[in-house]
Design an enzyme around this catalytic site. Structure first.
Site, PDB file in Angstrom:
ATOM      1  N   GLU A 234     -94.368  46.266 -37.692  1.00 48.93           N
ATOM      2  CA  GLU A 234     -94.095  44.844 -37.884  1.00 48.93           C
ATOM      3  C   GLU A 234     -93.296  44.339 -36.687  1.00 48.93           C
ATOM      4  O   GLU A 234     -92.196  44.824 -36.426  1.00 48.93           O
ATOM      5  CB  GLU A 234     -93.304  44.616 -39.173  1.00 48.93           C
ATOM      6  CG  GLU A 234     -92.982  43.151 -39.420  1.00 48.93           C
ATOM      7  CD  GLU A 234     -92.161  42.935 -40.676  1.00 48.93           C
ATOM      8  OE1 GLU A 234     -92.503  42.042 -41.466  1.00 48.93           O
ATOM      9  OE2 GLU A 234     -91.171  43.673 -40.854  1.00 48.93           O
TER      10      GLU A 234
ATOM     11  N   GLU B 249     -89.811  43.436 -51.470  1.00 53.34           N
ATOM     12  CA  GLU B 249     -90.743  42.661 -50.643  1.00 53.34           C
ATOM     13  C   GLU B 249     -90.395  43.001 -49.204  1.00 53.34           C
ATOM     14  O   GLU B 249     -89.383  42.538 -48.675  1.00 53.34           O
ATOM     15  CB  GLU B 249     -90.603  41.172 -50.950  1.00 53.34           C
ATOM     16  CG  GLU B 249     -91.772  40.336 -50.458  1.00 53.34           C
ATOM     17  CD  GLU B 249     -91.585  39.865 -49.028  1.00 53.34           C
ATOM     18  OE1 GLU B 249     -92.152  40.526 -48.118  1.00 53.34           O
ATOM     19  OE2 GLU B 249     -90.884  38.876 -48.816  1.00 53.34           O
TER      20      GLU B 249
ATOM     21  N   GLY C 131     -86.538  42.385 -47.193  1.00 51.13           N
ATOM     22  CA  GLY C 131     -86.002  42.776 -45.898  1.00 51.13           C
ATOM     23  C   GLY C 131     -86.841  43.866 -45.279  1.00 51.13           C
ATOM     24  O   GLY C 131     -88.034  44.000 -45.568  1.00 51.13           O
TER      25      GLY C 131
ATOM     26  N   CYS D 242     -92.736  37.411 -43.016  1.00 53.09           N
ATOM     27  CA  CYS D 242     -93.370  38.687 -43.402  1.00 53.09           C
ATOM     28  C   CYS D 242     -94.891  38.626 -43.343  1.00 53.09           C
ATOM     29  O   CYS D 242     -95.548  39.648 -43.113  1.00 53.09           O
ATOM     30  CB  CYS D 242     -92.927  39.083 -44.807  1.00 53.09           C
ATOM     31  SG  CYS D 242     -91.168  39.453 -44.933  1.00 53.09           S
TER      32      CYS D 242
END
Length: 476
Positions: free
Chosen positions: A375, A247, A227, A281
């Site tokens: 991100e 992750e 997440g 991701c």
């Protein structure tokens, strides 16, 4: 519509608190689920302790058989799973189908790895004190694994956590994303049908504070979280688990060298940047192109963007569907507007079409713009020129993240330089960072997390190494 019950120690439980799940494309309700509160959370851990003992007593071939049956059930129920993923996640049908196929593969790999868990011989007589001693290590389960999973891969991410946990002989508590809990509950149903001891499984949709109460419980042996970076690093400090896998986020980059086949590079970049509306991701977010091929690459990327079909994720031909919800769409659109206000140029996209953010290509950006240094998790791509390969590597590394990077080059010296100097968990030569097969070690450095996924590697994260030392004189 009757809400879906949560799964608590293998039992289906209805609770007073109900959470509505919405279809990202239509905006309409597609179901509801029962939510766990602190009582159910505490019960999940208590029951999981019993489940851990049951799992540890199963032989490797028994755990493997459960997982093989599960892989078969995922394949049998593939169409239902695809429909659920499309309905609650907004993922385009072809990508939803690909995820279900990957999920079955991930579980099959976990089933095979269950048979291969082993330790090693440890030489003892290299020093006088070790004479007459025989030593070897074994790997033992940690007990309870808590798996917290995201919305973007609601099935395969669960498989990457629950599969290795079960293979290693642990019980598992799954906390799915509040946006996509229906997929997780269907997975739990199939896992119980495959023969997993019921005490070894709980699937409990819940609020963050309830999830944190589970994570911080002293009996939890391992936490596997996928997440946001903010939540992941917070949970790392909140948990008492001895084993932690995080992750987290990334702003994955691609270097395109001057000798690159631009047809291949542009095709792969467009797919890597815009599949599942950039909500991966390792989506391609930043491209660094040699100045000689910069303009040509941009033209090819723009040409390919024009062919992308945007719309209903149920349609087999759709390439780009909606983002997970209007809030995330608005946040992404604001990033674009902020970049433009700071001097960036929008070459395509940058608008919302019936609630769907169109694939966006930006140039003239700077490293400090949020579209580069954060991100974005959206269909946004920036392209920046460079002059030397060394400069390109520095530009990629100018990031708080380090998940994966891609390098298109035919120069072996450049390839080796990238392999040695790019600061990330994996360097993909000749392809985009979005490339992944489910058996490989997967994870990042810096702000992108700790630990590795991939069944073999995750099993090591979910077991402890125990050393056994025999005094040979006692057996003389």
């Amino acid at each position: 519509m009757v809400p879906h019950p949560l799964i608590l120690g293998g039992e289906y439980i209805h609770t007073k608190t109900v959470h509505e799940v919405f279809n990202p494309y239509t905006g309409l309700s597609c179901g509801s689920v029962c939510m766990a509160d602190f009582f159910e959370a505490k019960e999940a851990v208590r029951i999981a302790q019993t489940g851990a003992h049951r799992m540890a007593s199963l032989a490797a071939h028994e755990r493997s058989a459960i997982l093989h049956r599960l892989a078969g059930l995922i394949q049998e129920e593939s169409e239902k799973l695809v429909e659920i993923i499309i309905r609650e996640g907004g993922k385009a049908r072809k990508y939803a189908a690909a995820e279900v196929a990957r999920a079955a593969t991930t579980i099959s790999i976990s089933a095979e790895e269950a048979r291969r868990i082993s330790g090693s011989m440890v030489p003892m007589d290299g020093y006088p004190a070790g004479r007459g001693r025989l030593a070897f290590s074994i790997r033992v389960p940690v007990g309870i694994v808590v798996a917290i999973t995201p919305f973007n891969l609601p099935l395969n991410q669960i498989c990457h956590k629950a599969g290795p946990a079960i293979a290693a002989g642990n019980s598992c508590i799954i906390k799915p994303s509040s946006a996509t809990p229906l997929t997780a509950l269907k997975f739990g149903e199939l896992l119980l049908k495959a023969g997993l001891p019921k005490e070894a499984l709980s699937v409990i949709p819940c609020k963050p504070e309830v999830a944190e109460s589970i994570v911080s419980h002293p009996d939890v042996g391992a936490l596997s979280f996928t997440g946001s970076s903010k939540v992941g690093w917070h949970l790392r400090h909140a948990t008492n688990a001895g084993k932690i896998t995080l992750e987290l986020g990334g702003n994955a980059a691609v270097i395109v060298d001057e000798d690159t086949d631009l047809n291949i590079a542009s095709s792969r970049i467009v797919e890597g940047a815009f599949s599942h509306a950039g909500q991966v991701c390792i989506s391609v977010q930043r491209v660094f192109a040699h100045h000689v091929v910069y303009d040509d690459l941009i033209n090819r990327i723009l040409s390919r963007c024009k062919t992308l079909k945007i719309g209903d994720p149920n349609d087999q031909s759709t390439d780009i569907g909606p983002m997970i919800n209007p809030v995330k769409t608005a946040e992404a659109y604001k990033r674009i507007q902020d970049a433009v206000s700071q001097g960036a140029s929008v070459l395509c996209g940058g608008a919302c079409n019936e609630g769907i953010l169109t694939p966006t290509v930006l140039t003239n950006t700077s490293p400090l713009m949020s579209v580069n240094c954060e991100e974005v998790f959206a269909p946004i791509l920036t392209i920046t020129p460079y002059r030397t390969f060394h400069e390109a590597v520095l530009m990629v590394n100018d990031s708080p993240f380090g998940l994966q990077a891609g390098v298109f080059t035919k120069d072996v010296n450049h390839a080796l330089y990238a392999a040695n100097h790019l600061q990330c968990g994996a360097v993909v030569i000749g392809d985009i960072p979005t490339f992944r097969v489910d058996s490989m070690p997967y994870g990042g450095v810096k702000g992108s997390g700790i630990g590795r996924e991939g069944p073999y590697y995750a099993i090591r994260e979910m077991t402890e190494e125990r050393l056994i030392i025999l005094n040979e004189q006692q057996f003389a």
